[in-house]
Design a protein around this motif. Structure first.
Motif, PDB file in Angstrom:
ATOM      1  N   LEU A 174      15.961  10.594   5.857  1.00 60.59           N
ATOM      2  CA  LEU A 174      15.084   9.548   5.308  1.00 60.59           C
ATOM      3  C   LEU A 174      13.767   9.624   6.052  1.00 60.59           C
ATOM      4  N   ALA A 175      12.649   9.778   5.322  1.00 58.13           N
ATOM      5  CA  ALA A 175      11.364   9.965   6.010  1.00 58.13           C
ATOM      6  C   ALA A 175      10.220   9.498   5.130  1.00 58.13           C
ATOM      7  N   GLY A 176       9.136   9.070   5.806  1.00 56.81           N
ATOM      8  CA  GLY A 176       7.940   8.661   5.078  1.00 56.81           C
ATOM      9  C   GLY A 176       7.380   7.343   5.593  1.00 56.81           C
ATOM     10  N   PRO A 185       0.817  -1.233   0.000  1.00 57.92           N
ATOM     11  CA  PRO A 185       0.000   0.000   0.000  1.00 57.92           C
ATOM     12  C   PRO A 185       0.836   1.262   0.000  1.00 57.92           C
ATOM     13  N   SER A 186       2.072   1.205   0.509  1.00 56.22           N
ATOM     14  CA  SER A 186       2.894   2.414   0.555  1.00 56.22           C
ATOM     15  C   SER A 186       3.364   2.852  -0.826  1.00 56.22           C
ATOM     16  N   LEU A 187       3.340   1.940  -1.807  1.00 52.92           N
ATOM     17  CA  LEU A 187       3.796   2.281  -3.154  1.00 52.92           C
ATOM     18  C   LEU A 187       2.856   3.263  -3.834  1.00 52.92           C
ATOM     19  N   ALA A 188       1.653   3.340  -3.358  1.00 52.36           N
ATOM     20  CA  ALA A 188       0.673   4.250  -3.960  1.00 52.36           C
ATOM     21  C   ALA A 188       0.796   5.667  -3.419  1.00 52.36           C
ATOM     22  N   LEU A 189       1.620   5.879  -2.400  1.00 48.91           N
ATOM     23  CA  LEU A 189       1.758   7.210  -1.800  1.00 48.91           C
ATOM     24  C   LEU A 189       2.712   8.064  -2.626  1.00 48.91           C
ATOM     25  N   PRO A 190       2.520   9.381  -2.582  1.00 52.13           N
ATOM     26  CA  PRO A 190       3.408  10.280  -3.330  1.00 52.13           C
ATOM     27  C   PRO A 190       4.762  10.427  -2.633  1.00 52.13           C
ATOM     28  N   LEU A 191       5.753  10.906  -3.376  1.00 53.31           N
ATOM     29  CA  LEU A 191       7.064  11.217  -2.813  1.00 53.31           C
ATOM     30  C   LEU A 191       7.056  12.669  -2.356  1.00 53.31           C
ATOM     31  N   ALA A 224      11.292  15.966   2.864  1.00 58.68           N
ATOM     32  CA  ALA A 224      11.360  16.002   4.328  1.00 58.68           C
ATOM     33  C   ALA A 224      12.368  17.052   4.748  1.00 58.68           C
ATOM     34  N   ASP A 225      12.057  17.767   5.819  1.00 58.33           N
ATOM     35  CA  ASP A 225      12.964  18.784   6.352  1.00 58.33           C
ATOM     36  C   ASP A 225      13.984  18.112   7.285  1.00 58.33           C
ATOM     37  N   TRP A 226      15.246  18.439   7.107  1.00 58.17           N
ATOM     38  CA  TRP A 226      16.317  17.856   7.934  1.00 58.17           C
ATOM     39  C   TRP A 226      16.403  18.604   9.252  1.00 58.17           C
ATOM     40  N   THR A 227      16.382  17.869  10.350  1.00 55.65           N
ATOM     41  CA  THR A 227      16.572  18.444  11.677  1.00 55.65           C
ATOM     42  C   THR A 227      17.073  17.354  12.613  1.00 55.65           C
ATOM     43  N   LEU A 228      17.889  17.731  13.561  1.00 55.23           N
ATOM     44  CA  LEU A 228      18.366  16.789  14.578  1.00 55.23           C
ATOM     45  C   LEU A 228      17.540  16.886  15.864  1.00 55.23           C
ATOM     46  N   ASP A 229      16.440  17.612  15.813  1.00 56.16           N
ATOM     47  CA  ASP A 229      15.508  17.702  16.935  1.00 56.16           C
ATOM     48  C   ASP A 229      14.406  16.667  16.702  1.00 56.16           C
ATOM     49  N   ALA A 230      14.533  15.512  17.334  1.00 57.49           N
ATOM     50  CA  ALA A 230      13.588  14.420  17.098  1.00 57.49           C
ATOM     51  C   ALA A 230      12.162  14.816  17.449  1.00 57.49           C
ATOM     52  N   ALA A 231      11.993  15.628  18.487  1.00 60.97           N
ATOM     53  CA  ALA A 231      10.642  16.020  18.902  1.00 60.97           C
ATOM     54  C   ALA A 231       9.977  16.921  17.868  1.00 60.97           C
ATOM     55  N   ALA A 232      10.771  17.717  17.188  1.00 61.58           N
ATOM     56  CA  ALA A 232      10.209  18.648  16.214  1.00 61.58           C
ATOM     57  C   ALA A 232      10.128  18.051  14.819  1.00 61.58           C
ATOM     58  N   ALA A 233      10.716  16.887  14.606  1.00 55.74           N
ATOM     59  CA  ALA A 233      10.733  16.275  13.280  1.00 55.74           C
ATOM     60  C   ALA A 233       9.328  15.866  12.857  1.00 55.74           C
ATOM     61  N   LYS A 234       9.009  16.095  11.587  1.00 58.04           N
ATOM     62  CA  LYS A 234       7.698  15.747  11.044  1.00 58.04           C
ATOM     63  C   LYS A 234       7.857  14.665   9.977  1.00 58.04           C
ATOM     64  N   ILE A 235       7.028  13.621  10.091  1.00 52.03           N
ATOM     65  CA  ILE A 235       7.044  12.537   9.110  1.00 52.03           C
ATOM     66  C   ILE A 235       6.016  12.862   8.029  1.00 52.03           C
ATOM     67  N   PRO A 236       6.439  13.082   6.797  1.00 56.11           N
ATOM     68  CA  PRO A 236       5.474  13.427   5.737  1.00 56.11           C
ATOM     69  C   PRO A 236       4.558  12.257   5.415  1.00 56.11           C
ATOM     70  N   ASN A 237       3.357  12.578   4.924  1.00 55.55           N
ATOM     71  CA  ASN A 237       2.383  11.551   4.562  1.00 55.55           C
ATOM     72  C   ASN A 237       2.632  11.069   3.127  1.00 55.55           C
ATOM     73  N   GLY A 238       3.818  10.569   2.907  1.00 58.45           N
ATOM     74  CA  GLY A 238       4.186  10.066   1.599  1.00 58.45           C
ATOM     75  C   GLY A 238       5.046   8.829   1.729  1.00 58.45           C
ATOM     76  N   ARG A 239       5.411   8.295   0.589  1.00 59.53           N
ATOM     77  CA  ARG A 239       6.252   7.102   0.542  1.00 59.53           C
ATOM     78  C   ARG A 239       7.651   7.435   1.033  1.00 59.53           C
ATOM     79  N   VAL A 240       8.279   6.516   1.758  1.00 63.04           N
ATOM     80  CA  VAL A 240       9.589   6.770   2.339  1.00 63.04           C
ATOM     81  C   VAL A 240      10.621   7.041   1.245  1.00 63.04           C
ATOM     82  N   HIS A 241      11.364   8.127   1.432  1.00 55.23           N
ATOM     83  CA  HIS A 241      12.491   8.436   0.565  1.00 55.23           C
ATOM     84  C   HIS A 241      13.248   9.584   1.228  1.00 55.23           C
ATOM     85  N   GLY A 242      14.277  10.118   0.587  1.00 54.35           N
ATOM     86  CA  GLY A 242      15.018  11.217   1.185  1.00 54.35           C
ATOM     87  C   GLY A 242      16.261  11.553   0.400  1.00 54.35           C
ATOM     88  N   MET A 243      17.260  12.069   1.116  1.00 54.34           N
ATOM     89  CA  MET A 243      18.551  12.444   0.555  1.00 54.34           C
ATOM     90  C   MET A 243      19.648  11.718   1.341  1.00 54.34           C
TER      91      MET A 243
END
Length: 315
Positions: free
Chosen positions: A305-307, A159-165, A168-187
């Protein structure tokens, strides 16, 4: 000449002699004891004197008390020697048995497998190159098994293959990090990281969550997260939140592997702390276990890496 029989007063040996020897002192022909020939009431006096005759005792009388004691002593000595060596041999056999039992325990699952896992953990911490090589082999094996499993089970599409790419914003603050509603990918090290495969690979007694761009040894980029969970542990509902100041067992080891130049072998780097991680697993469907991840590494290229992703059930 009258003959008569009498017994030695010392050893009981039967002796036969003429009556003319009555009252005389003689030596027993068996034990050598001095004894006096008993008197006869009607002993003849005209017959010549002849030496007493030795008559062996009947077979039922098996020798003198001295002989019996000697035979018993020899028998007891032989028995004692036999018992001594027998006990020594028993001790040797028992020692060998105990050693074998220890070896069996040592090579059982609770001894040998734990030892191997500890060795691998030490090697992974001190020699990332060997850890990477071992992980590549495990990944290749897991990929073959996964392909075979998917073919055999004919799972529903991921089911994750149907999500868009989504970026993700890079941050080392785990509490402030946001997981996008898309398929996992990144830089990864300045290059785009498009994840084609997500696996849970065995690593000793534990598991490694692997994200891969490409297939098998032809993969361009990979990310490995060394989870401290058993191979058969249920991940449904589990989550991890790691801040940059966490170390040791609270911070799973991270290995990134990327291709900087297609002409050369991939590069790799290990991170044991300093990164930000949020990892969440939901409830499984019939074929898939859904998951979400945010991972930012403290490198100059701001690897992230996020999603959302999915793991096949029964892996």
């Amino acid at each position: 000449m009258a003959e008569f029989k009498f017994s030695c007063t010392s050893c009981g040996q039967h002796i036969q002699c003429d009556g003319q020897w009555s009252g005389r002192q003689i030596s027993c022909p068996v034990c050598g004891a001095s004894l006096v020939v008993p008197h006869l009431k009607t002993a003849p006096i005209t017959a010549p004197v002849t030496a007493p005759v030795f008559r062996p005792a009947p077979a039922s009388a098996s020798g003198s008390p001295v002989k019996k004691i000697a035979l018993w002593s020899v028998g007891l000595a032989v028995l004692a020697v036999g018992m001594y060596f027998g006990l020594r041999e028993a001790d040797v056999l028992q020692g060998a048995f105990n050693k074998k039992q220890k070896d069996i325990v040592a090579h059982s699952d609770g001894g040998e497998l734990t030892h191997i896992a500890n060795v691998y953990a030490t090697l992974d911490a001190t020699d990332p190159a060997k850890a990477e090589a071992r992980q590549i082999k495990a990944s290749q094996r897991a990929e073959r098994e996964r392909s075979a499993m998917l073919e055999a089970a004919k799972l529903q599409p991921d089911p994750s293959l149907a999500l868009p790419l989504l970026p993700a914003d890079w941050t080392l603050d785990a509490a402030a990090a946001k997981i996008p509603n898309g398929r996992v990918h990144g830089m990864i090290s300045g290059a785009e990281f498009k994840v084609d495969t997500v696996r849970l690979d065995p690593n000793g007694l534990n598991s490694v969550l692997a994200f891969q761009e490409g297939v098998g040894t032809a993969a361009d980029h990979e990310m490995f997260i060394y989870l401290n969970v058993n191979n058969n542990e249920n991940l449904a509902g589990r989550s991890w939140s790691v801040t940059r100041d966490m170390k040791g067992k609270d911070a799973p080891a991270i290995i990134k592997r990327w291709t900087a130049n297609p002409k050369y072998a991939p590069l790799s780097k290990t991170f044991n702390s300093g990164y930000a991680l949020r990892l969440e697993f939901g409830q499984p469907t019939r074929d898939w276990l859904p998951g979400r991840i945010y991972l930012a590494l403290p490198d100059t290229n701001q690897t992230v890496l996020a999603g959302s992703f999915s793991l096949p059930q029964g892996r």
